[in-house]
Write a protein that holds these residues in place. Structure first.
Motif, mmCIF file in Angstrom:
data_model
loop_
_atom_site.group_PDB
_atom_site.id
_atom_site.type_symbol
_atom_site.label_atom_id
_atom_site.label_comp_id
_atom_site.label_asym_id
_atom_site.label_seq_id
_atom_site.Cartn_x
_atom_site.Cartn_y
_atom_site.Cartn_z
ATOM 1 N N TYR A 175 0.831 -1.092 -0.069
ATOM 2 C CA TYR A 175 -0.214 0.153 0.149
ATOM 3 C C TYR A 175 0.868 1.329 -0.117
ATOM 4 N N ALA A 176 2.021 1.231 0.784
ATOM 5 C CA ALA A 176 2.919 2.357 0.924
ATOM 6 C C ALA A 176 3.502 2.769 -0.521
ATOM 7 N N ALA A 177 3.618 1.632 -1.213
ATOM 8 C CA ALA A 177 4.365 1.795 -2.358
ATOM 9 C C ALA A 177 3.443 2.410 -3.555
ATOM 10 N N SER A 178 2.082 2.109 -3.330
ATOM 11 C CA SER A 178 1.030 2.808 -4.124
ATOM 12 C C SER A 178 0.744 4.106 -3.598
ATOM 13 N N GLY A 179 1.143 4.540 -2.631
ATOM 14 C CA GLY A 179 1.017 5.845 -2.193
ATOM 15 C C GLY A 179 -0.042 6.037 -1.034
ATOM 16 N N TRP A 180 -0.430 4.771 -0.748
ATOM 17 C CA TRP A 180 -1.757 4.715 0.492
ATOM 18 C C TRP A 180 -0.960 4.629 1.757
ATOM 19 N N GLN A 181 -1.657 5.079 2.801
ATOM 20 C CA GLN A 181 -1.361 4.853 4.182
ATOM 21 C C GLN A 181 -1.848 3.737 4.707
ATOM 22 N N TYR A 182 -1.446 2.956 5.698
ATOM 23 C CA TYR A 182 -1.840 1.658 6.319
ATOM 24 C C TYR A 182 -1.938 2.092 7.885
ATOM 25 N N LEU A 183 -3.361 2.106 8.105
ATOM 26 C CA LEU A 183 -3.479 2.256 9.704
ATOM 27 C C LEU A 183 -4.091 1.010 10.258
ATOM 28 N N HIS A 184 -3.317 0.490 11.053
ATOM 29 C CA HIS A 184 -3.499 -0.840 11.659
ATOM 30 C C HIS A 184 -4.117 -0.668 13.193
ATOM 31 N N LEU A 185 -5.248 -1.394 13.352
ATOM 32 C CA LEU A 185 -5.681 -1.304 14.814
ATOM 33 C C LEU A 185 -5.845 -2.830 15.210
ATOM 34 N N SER A 186 -5.192 -2.779 16.461
ATOM 35 C CA SER A 186 -5.114 -4.272 17.133
ATOM 36 C C SER A 186 -5.574 -3.993 18.555
ATOM 37 N N PRO A 187 -6.170 -4.827 19.297
ATOM 38 C CA PRO A 187 -6.563 -4.518 20.621
ATOM 39 C C PRO A 187 -5.260 -3.937 21.484
ATOM 40 N N ALA A 188 -5.647 -3.081 22.282
ATOM 41 C CA ALA A 188 -4.677 -2.647 23.224
ATOM 42 C C ALA A 188 -4.357 -3.792 24.424
ATOM 43 N N ARG A 189 -5.302 -4.660 24.629
ATOM 44 C CA ARG A 189 -5.052 -5.717 25.342
ATOM 45 C C ARG A 189 -5.725 -7.003 24.531
ATOM 46 N N PRO A 190 -4.737 -7.652 24.139
ATOM 47 C CA PRO A 190 -5.172 -8.984 23.416
ATOM 48 C C PRO A 190 -5.808 -9.841 24.128
ATOM 49 N N LEU A 191 -7.078 -10.367 23.562
ATOM 50 C CA LEU A 191 -7.568 -11.377 24.200
ATOM 51 C C LEU A 191 -7.992 -12.820 23.616
ATOM 52 N N PRO A 192 -8.357 -13.899 23.757
ATOM 53 C CA PRO A 192 -8.527 -15.060 23.175
ATOM 54 C C PRO A 192 -9.934 -15.167 22.886
ATOM 55 N N MET A 193 -10.789 -13.944 22.719
ATOM 56 C CA MET A 193 -12.032 -14.025 22.666
ATOM 57 C C MET A 193 -12.557 -12.611 22.030
ATOM 58 N N LEU A 194 -13.943 -12.348 21.617
ATOM 59 C CA LEU A 194 -14.107 -11.218 21.390
ATOM 60 C C LEU A 194 -14.494 -10.283 22.413
ATOM 61 N N SER A 195 -13.921 -8.968 22.275
ATOM 62 C CA SER A 195 -14.058 -8.278 23.422
ATOM 63 C C SER A 195 -15.456 -7.872 24.071
ATOM 64 N N PRO A 196 -15.556 -7.742 25.348
ATOM 65 C CA PRO A 196 -16.846 -7.769 26.063
ATOM 66 C C PRO A 196 -17.296 -6.315 25.691
ATOM 67 N N GLU A 197 -16.393 -5.399 25.731
ATOM 68 C CA GLU A 197 -16.709 -3.876 25.572
ATOM 69 C C GLU A 197 -17.419 -3.744 23.985
ATOM 70 N N ARG A 198 -18.490 -2.738 24.045
ATOM 71 C CA ARG A 198 -19.294 -2.547 23.052
ATOM 72 C C ARG A 198 -19.416 -1.123 22.460
ATOM 73 N N GLU A 199 -18.778 -0.170 23.536
ATOM 74 C CA GLU A 199 -18.918 1.290 23.420
ATOM 75 C C GLU A 199 -17.864 1.838 22.796
ATOM 76 N N LEU A 200 -17.884 2.761 21.970
ATOM 77 C CA LEU A 200 -16.583 3.272 21.252
ATOM 78 C C LEU A 200 -15.757 3.926 22.184
ATOM 79 N N ASP A 201 -16.252 4.751 23.259
ATOM 80 C CA ASP A 201 -15.586 5.501 24.519
ATOM 81 C C ASP A 201 -14.427 4.424 25.348
ATOM 82 N N HIS A 202 -15.112 3.465 25.212
ATOM 83 C CA HIS A 202 -14.228 2.454 26.164
ATOM 84 C C HIS A 202 -13.418 1.483 25.641
ATOM 85 N N TYR A 203 -13.518 1.215 24.250
ATOM 86 C CA TYR A 203 -12.607 0.538 23.247
ATOM 87 C C TYR A 203 -11.409 0.917 23.305
ATOM 88 N N ILE A 204 -10.205 0.678 23.615
ATOM 89 C CA ILE A 204 -8.932 1.091 23.098
ATOM 90 C C ILE A 204 -8.336 0.150 22.010
#
Length: 552
Positions: A175-204
């Motif tokens: 993507y960088a070679a094509s002039g695009w930026q690459y924004l990668h979002l991973s859990p601030a706290r990795p978990l072995p499950m879906l996060s129980p947090e469902r609110e935007l303000d509380h998910y990091i």
């Protein structure tokens, strides 16, 4: 008499020295110290420790003898108050007494299976990262050419190793070679499950832009940024590499914030079908993803949480209708057959290819056959089957068993095979291929417990010129063999056939005499090949519409 034996003879009473010598051939000191670091650190002789107190504490002297089980089955040994291994050496072996419970590997894995939310309790909180959200916003806003791709993953691809992380890194570079930026979002706290947090303000999120770390940022901050960029005409696409640790509700809200954006969902495994991403019932046996109300789910550790897991993912798919990308036909066929999730289109996007050299390589001659296991020693990857080979053939002079992988990555502490440290990461992606070739590995066992969706490992084995041993239900592994060098491997039907191959030896030796071919693994395709083509078509359509308007 060795120096150590002479020293112990001088230190111990005669009766204790006799016992110390008696168990010598059956005591694995390296294994005992690996499993009992307190003993290793104490400086005491490990064999003597087991003789005196280790057996009373339930410690095992090797991989094939279970002290507690032997005592449980043999009341006479308990009554005599004798060390169980010593009894086995002097008497139990001749009487055919059992040293370990039958099917111990299977039973241990099943007993340890726990629902994802139980295992999540033991996942550590990550160290806080510096808050650089303002710098992140400025850097993205200053980028005046090209679009922005937002990628969701289960961990930081730059800090971890694996197939998903490898592809993500290659994708970011393209993507960088094509002039695009690459924004990668991973859990601030990795978990072995879906996060129980469902609110935007509380998910990091932990945030990485074009390879540089910027985290943390809450989802509301990311949402505000993307809305502003979209209103300013910035092209934005979304890629979901993995949902583990992510909040499907948060991901859906973010993806829906940009009009006309395309979302791509990768089938790196089967997490969209079950919280056990390998589809292993109780972490042991491939389950074929039955219906959520199946009786099979009621006897599985993951069954009770599966309904909520599927509902949350189904809601995400309904909201964003992603295009499905699969690294091979295997996961796509399984997913289309077992899933009813709403989606746009589905494609096979081959993420790597093997370029095979024309000149053959002659196999190694002389010495025992070098049989290897590569990578993470988990049951899902086939370590349990490799251990079963060790149980039967580790003392067989025809074979030399070797494990290549990251040092300290062996929870079993199995010392019946040699260990060679190999770490294949973004800075040294050919490390495993080179290690296999340099150590002249004759054959590699790839015996996954689930259908592999791509298998870089299969490509590494063949690229090194090693012989590949696998089974018919190994997913994409047999397909890789058939596509490149069909004679450089064998596809067996079951474990019994594998044991027969090693027991007889003649057929295996004949197979390994075949000329081999080596090669190189090259990146092939990733999401850029889909999304950038789409945007090129959209650009052409806009230009065509503008010209028609201008000429009207």
């Amino acid at each position: 008499m060795s120096d150590k034996s002479g020293l112990m003879k001088n230190l111990l009473e005669d009766h204790e020295y006799i016992r110390w010598v008696a168990i010598g051939d059956d005591f694995d000191e390296a294994y005992y110290c690996a499993k009992n670091p307190d003993v290793a650190q104490s400086g005491i002789d490990a064999r003597l420790h087991y003789l005196r107190t280790g057996w009373l504490e339930g410690r095992n002297p090797n991989t094939w003898f279970d002290s507690a089980y032997y005592l449980l089955r043999n009341a006479d040994v308990v009554a005599a108050q004798v060390n169980p291994l010593l009894h086995y050496v002097w008497q139990g072996r001749l009487e055919g007494r059992i040293t370990k419970r039958p099917h111990d590997a299977v039973r241990t894995i099943i007993e340890r299976a726990r629902p994802s939310h139980h295992r999540a309790v033991h996942f550590p909180q990550t160290a806080p990262l510096p808050d650089e959200i303002d710098y992140l916003i400025a850097r993205i806003s200053e980028h005046k050419t090209g679009g922005l791709v937002v990628s969701f993953g289960h961990d930081d691809y730059a800090e971890n190793i694996g197939g998903v992380q490898r592809l993500t890194g290659e994708e970011a570079t393209d993507y960088a070679a094509s002039g695009w930026q690459y924004l990668h979002l991973s859990p601030a706290r990795p978990l072995p499950m879906l996060s129980p947090e469902r609110e935007l303000d509380h998910y990091i999120f932990s945030v990485r832009l074009d390879g540089d770390i910027f985290g943390p940022a809450n989802a509301a901050q990311i949402l505000t940024l993307l809305i502003e960029l979209s209103q300013n005409g910035r092209a934005i696409d979304f890629i979901i590499h993995h949902l583990m640790g992510q909040s499907p509700e948060v991901v859906a809200t973010i993806c829906n914030s940009v009009a006309d954006a395309e979302a791509y969902f990768w089938l790196h495994d089967f997490y969209a079908l079950c919280s056990n991403h390998n589809l292993l019932r109780n972490d042991w046996k491939y389950c074929h993803a039955p219906g959520r109300d199946s009786t099979a789910c009621r006897i599985c550790a993951y069954g009770r949480e599966r309904s909520d897991h599927l509902e949350r993912i189904a809601h995400l798919f309904e909201q964003i209708r992603p295009s499905i990308l699969a690294p091979s036909q295997t996961p796509l066929s399984i997913w289309l057959d077992r899933s009813s999730l709403d989606h746009n289109r589905a494609y096979v996007v081959s993420i790597g290819k093997l370029v095979v050299a024309e000149d053959p390589v002659l196999p190694r001659v002389g010495g025992p056959l070098r049989i290897a296991f590569i990578g993470h020693d988990s049951h899902a990857k086939g370590w349990t089957t490799f251990q079963a080979l060790l149980d039967r053939f580790s003392g067989d002079a025809r074979y030399d068993f070797i494990r290549l992988g990251v040092e300290g990555d062996t929870p079993s502490g199995d010392n019946r095979c040699r260990h060679i440290h190999v770490r294949a990461d973004r800075d040294d992606r050919d490390a495993m291929t080179l290690a296999l070739a340099e150590n002249e590995i004759d054959a590699v066992l790839l015996w996954p417990a689930w259908p592999e969706t791509f298998s870089y490992a299969a490509h590494e084995v063949l690229a090194a010129g090693s012989f590949l041993i696998t089974h018919a239900d190994a997913g994409n592994v047999p397909s890789v063999l058939a596509a490149y060098v069909p004679l450089q491997g064998v596809v067996l039907e079951n474990v019994d056939e594998l044991f027969e191959l090693f027991a007889a030896g003649d057929r295996l030796a004949a197979l390994l005499k075949r000329p081999r071919q080596q090669g190189v693994i090259l990146p092939h395709q990733n999401t850029t090949h889909m999304s950038l083509k789409r945007h090129a078509v959209l650009r052409d359509q806009r230009q065509s519409a503008w010209m028609e308007t201008a000429l009207a």
